[in-house]
Design a protein around this motif. Structure first.
Motif, PDB file in Angstrom:
ATOM      1  N   ILE A  14       7.672  17.137   1.727  1.00 41.35           N
ATOM      2  CA  ILE A  14       8.837  17.877   2.506  1.00 41.35           C
ATOM      3  C   ILE A  14       8.898  17.509   3.953  1.00 41.35           C
ATOM      4  O   ILE A  14       7.890  17.687   4.587  1.00 41.35           O
ATOM      5  N   ASP A  15      10.006  16.996   4.123  1.00 43.46           N
ATOM      6  CA  ASP A  15      10.118  16.500   5.475  1.00 43.46           C
ATOM      7  C   ASP A  15      10.992  17.607   6.422  1.00 43.46           C
ATOM      8  O   ASP A  15      11.566  18.558   5.866  1.00 43.46           O
ATOM      9  N   ASP A  16      11.097  17.576   7.699  1.00 44.42           N
ATOM     10  CA  ASP A  16      11.111  18.177   8.959  1.00 44.42           C
ATOM     11  C   ASP A  16      10.869  19.758   8.632  1.00 44.42           C
ATOM     12  O   ASP A  16      11.648  20.705   8.666  1.00 44.42           O
ATOM     13  N   PHE A  17       9.581  20.080   8.067  1.00 44.82           N
ATOM     14  CA  PHE A  17       9.461  21.296   7.685  1.00 44.82           C
ATOM     15  C   PHE A  17       9.580  22.244   8.827  1.00 44.82           C
ATOM     16  O   PHE A  17       8.971  22.232  10.129  1.00 44.82           O
ATOM     17  N   LEU A  58       5.507  18.546   9.149  1.00 47.66           N
ATOM     18  CA  LEU A  58       5.903  19.415  10.354  1.00 47.66           C
ATOM     19  C   LEU A  58       6.967  18.775  11.170  1.00 47.66           C
ATOM     20  O   LEU A  58       6.656  17.665  11.546  1.00 47.66           O
ATOM     21  N   ASP A  59       7.888  19.260  11.196  1.00 48.36           N
ATOM     22  CA  ASP A  59       9.097  18.782  12.292  1.00 48.36           C
ATOM     23  C   ASP A  59       8.764  18.608  13.703  1.00 48.36           C
ATOM     24  O   ASP A  59       7.565  19.259  14.142  1.00 48.36           O
ATOM     25  N   LYS A  60       9.307  17.545  14.367  1.00 51.54           N
ATOM     26  CA  LYS A  60       8.711  17.309  15.910  1.00 51.54           C
ATOM     27  C   LYS A  60       8.914  18.481  16.593  1.00 51.54           C
ATOM     28  O   LYS A  60       8.341  18.730  17.639  1.00 51.54           O
ATOM     29  N   CYS A  81       2.030  15.995  11.128  1.00 51.55           N
ATOM     30  CA  CYS A  81       2.931  16.172  12.008  1.00 51.55           C
ATOM     31  C   CYS A  81       3.861  15.059  12.638  1.00 51.55           C
ATOM     32  O   CYS A  81       2.987  14.150  13.009  1.00 51.55           O
ATOM     33  N   GLU A  82       4.739  15.082  12.703  1.00 51.54           N
ATOM     34  CA  GLU A  82       5.673  13.797  13.215  1.00 51.54           C
ATOM     35  C   GLU A  82       6.066  14.289  14.890  1.00 51.54           C
ATOM     36  O   GLU A  82       6.099  15.404  15.238  1.00 51.54           O
ATOM     37  N   GLY A  83       6.371  13.279  15.375  1.00 51.85           N
ATOM     38  CA  GLY A  83       6.833  13.434  16.927  1.00 51.85           C
ATOM     39  C   GLY A  83       5.678  13.676  18.086  1.00 51.85           C
ATOM     40  O   GLY A  83       5.732  14.113  18.858  1.00 51.85           O
TER      41      GLY A  83
HETATM   42 MG    MG Z   1      11.409  14.359   9.770  1.00 56.26          MG
END
Ligand code: MG
Ligand code: C2E
Ligand code: MG
Length: 649
Positions: free
Chosen positions: A547-550, A570-572, A603-605
């Motif tokens: 699940i993206d951009d949580f 996890l969204d940035k 975690c992204e970003g």
């Molecule tokens: Mg994303």
């Protein structure tokens, strides 16, 4: 724009109208039928009367003439006989008299049938008794002269027979007069009857005309209602709205107004959670609220689904815009009245110059689109830059097909790192559009393709390239990592989505462990069922889902509980406030909860060493971000596969 099921009041209203039309037609037909029957009956009577009259006229006149002729003839015979007194003549006279007797009988008998009327009956009786008296006397005269009593016969003839002859003649005459009188009477009656029938016919014709006129007026009213008003809510529809605007435009008053395109936020939710009847109720109440909010000269209309449009005086726009942002409606249900809070978005265009109606509407819709995409404002005024970006969007769409054909899209890979051993553990496939040597980032075309529905084609293109690359690396003896591909929510509307994904994997004969499907967190309930079904299917195929951009959507936490997803990204934006203590606590708890639910968390970003350290301290060991790598072109990423360590950084 999603079309909602239009039934309830609209359908009932339509049914009522149809019934009204049917009743009017039935009433007209019955009235028409009775009128025609009545006229036919009248005409039949007149014709009958006329035929009887002419027949009786003809018969009685004829009969009387014959009677008269025969009697006169006979009288002259008798005179001749009395004068001549010849025996041969007498014989023939006797024969003639008896012939006359029988002919008189049959003539009178025929006449009798016509003499039903009492006044004629009296005459008839007098006529027949006189005629037969006359014939009887004539016979007596023959007898006398037969017996040689010629003198007596002469005297008798002079005294009585003459009397009878006169009486018969006068009766015949009076009979004749009576018939003439009768004819006159009958003719007058016939004329009167004809006039009566004619007057009735005219009256019926007028009544029929009135009925037909009323029918036409009703039909016009009904068709007007159907063509100008929305069947669900009863307020004007798009056509009526345009009509009103055009009239104002012609009178040069259109520039005093602003056009407001209005949309109910999350209307789909009402339909899905409470049923379309409830949704219809909301639309009806909402429409009536809008109608009440408009002043004289202003108008509110429903375009379709949950989209409305209003023409409001410019000076009242701020008040109305503020008013419609959030309203509370009373929805009347069988089980009582419920209060429902309805939020709206609104695009506003304040007419300028001599702008035409359709452009003004387009501008307000453009502003509404902007409001839908905006996270901080629900009511947005149109500005020219919006049209510019709309034009740019149209250009993107126009060029997209060729770009796919010409393979202008390229797949970049952004590594994912396991921070425990600082090794490459996966990557995300991210698309780039290389146009005329320039690299176009996704934010410039993905939202447009998404809103126009073309994104699904691009996603499959990217996914197919990903599978192709994996298969190639395997062939070359390079061990790939699990690669996640982004898929738009629009795919969830496609029942074959899972099959399409599996078909591509099969086509390249790659192992499913290298595949991960990234879905963006659903905004609300709309796709949740389809998403659950898809995730479960992937699970059964042993394919990872993420699940993206949580943390950017609505129902993150409850969704996690119900969705059997493998990875949570996890969204940035999670990291942007991570200096703050409370924020750190929040991240820590979210990560713990995800770990407790046995899901992987990444975690992204991640851009700094501190962020990486912090994430490790809260037990989030997977990271994706510029700290390690930006999205890399195929060949550069291949080098990372060959050398997967990030330790030196
Ligand atoms: Mg994303
Ligand atoms: P996303 O799926 O959330 O992808 C991550 C985005 O964050 C990528 O932007 C990536 O370049 C960026 N990013 C990664 N690390 C950092 C960092 O440390 N700092 C910052 N500021 N950004 C970082 P990108 O490549 O521009 O993609 C943007 C979005 O476009 C993606 O967000 C994804 O939603 C969408 N997208 C990209 N490729 C596709 C695709 O093939 N299909 C679909 N449906 N969407 C795609
Ligand atoms: Mg992504």
């Amino acid at each position: 724009m999603k079309k909602i099921k239009e039934k309830s009041k609209g359908v009932i209203k339509k049914q009522k109208m149809t019934r009204l039309i049917r009743l009017s037609v039935l009433f007209l037909s019955i009235t028409g039928l009775f009128s025609i029957l009545y006229l036919c009956y009248g005409l039949y009577n007149i014709t009958n009367q006329y035929t009887n009259m002419t027949r009786r006229d003809y018969l009685t006149t004829e009969t009387l003439q014959t009677l008269e002729e025969q009697l006169y003839q006979h009288q002259s015979y008798i005179f001749e006989h009395v004068v001549s007194n010849s025996p041969e003549f007498q014989d023939s006279l006797e024969k003639q008299t008896s012939g006359l007797k029988s002919s008189m009988s049959s003539i009178l008998y025929a006449l009798k049938d016509e003499m039903k009327d009492t006044k004629f009956d009296i005459r008839y009786k007098s006529l027949s008794s006189n005629i037969f008296g006359y014939l009887y006397d004539a016979e007596s005269i023959f007898e006398m002269s037969h017996n040689g009593e010629s003198e007596k016969a002469n005297i008798y003839m002079e005294e009585s027979l003459m009397d009878y002859i006169n009486t018969v003649n006068s009766v015949l005459k009076s009979f004749d007069n009576m018939i003439r009188e009768d004819m006159k009477e009958a003719r007058t009656e016939l004329e009167n009857n004809t006039k009566k029938v004619l007057i009735h016919a005219v009256l019926l014709f007028i009544i029929l005309l009135c009925c037909a006129g009323t029918g036409i007026v009703i039909s016009i009213m009904i068709s007007n209602e159907m063509t100008n008003f929305d069947p669900v809510t009863g307020i004007p529809n798009y056509d009526k709205f345009i009509d009103v605007c055009e009239k104002k435009h012609m009178r040069k008053t259109f520039s005093e107004y602003a056009v407001l395109s209005i949309n109910i936020k999350g209307f789909q939710y009402f339909n899905q959670q409470h049923g379309t009847d409830f949704g219809d109720e909301i639309l009806t109440e909402y429409a009536s609220f809008l109608r009440k909010a408009t002043n004289t000269g202003e108008i509110a209309a429903r375009i379709n689904g949950d989209t409305f449009i209003a023409l409001i005086k410019k000076d009242r726009v701020p008040v109305i815009a503020d008013y419609i942002k959030q309203i509370t409606l009373n929805i009347h249900r069988k089980d009582g009245t419920r209060k429902v809070v309805v939020n709206s978005r609104c695009g506003i265009y304040e007419t300028a110059g001599n702008i035409d109606v359709s452009t003004a509407l387009d501008y307000s819709e453009t502003a509404l689109k902007e409001a839908k995409n905006s996270t901080n404002s629900d009511c947005i005024w149109y500005s020219e830059t919006m049209t510019e970006s709309e034009i740019a969007a149209k250009e993107t769409i126009a060029k997209f097909k060729d770009a796919i054909k010409n393979e202008e899209f390229s797949v970049y890979y952004q590594p994912k790192v396991n921070m425990i051993d600082d090794k490459l553990c996966g990557c995300e496939a991210l698309v780039r559009w290389i146009k005329d040597g320039q690299t176009i980032p996704p934010f410039k075309f993905i939202p447009v393709l998404e809103s126009e529905g073309y994104i699904t084609e691009l996603d499959m293109y990217v996914f197919e390239h990903v599978c192709q690359h994996i298969s190639k690396w395997k062939e070359q003896g390079i061990e790939p990592v699990r690669i996640s591909s982004n898929f738009s929510k629009l795919h969830l509307k496609n029942k074959r989505f899972a099959d399409d994904v599996l078909e591509i994997i099969e086509k390249y004969g790659i192992e499913k462990k290298y595949i991960e499907i990234e879905l963006t967190e659903s905004s609300g309930y709309e796709d949740f069922d389809a998403m659950t079904e898809f995730v479960n299917r992937m699970k059964s195929e042993k394919i990872y889902t993420a699940i993206d951009d949580f943390g950017t959507g609505y129902s993150s936490l409850s969704m996690l509980k119900d969705l059997d997803i493998d990875v949570v990204k996890l969204d940035k934006s999670f990291l942007s406030g991570a200096e703050d203590k409370a924020h750190k606590k929040m991240i820590e708890n979210v990560v713990r909860m995800i770990n407790d639910l046995q899901r992987k968390v990444i975690c992204e970003g991640v851009e700094t060493r501190q962020q990486a350290e912090f994430l490790k301290s809260v037990e989030c060991y997977l990271a994706q971000g510029y700290l390690y790598d930006k999205p890399l072109p195929h060949d550069e990423f291949e080098q990372r596969l060959l050398n997967p360590s990030y330790k030196i950084k």
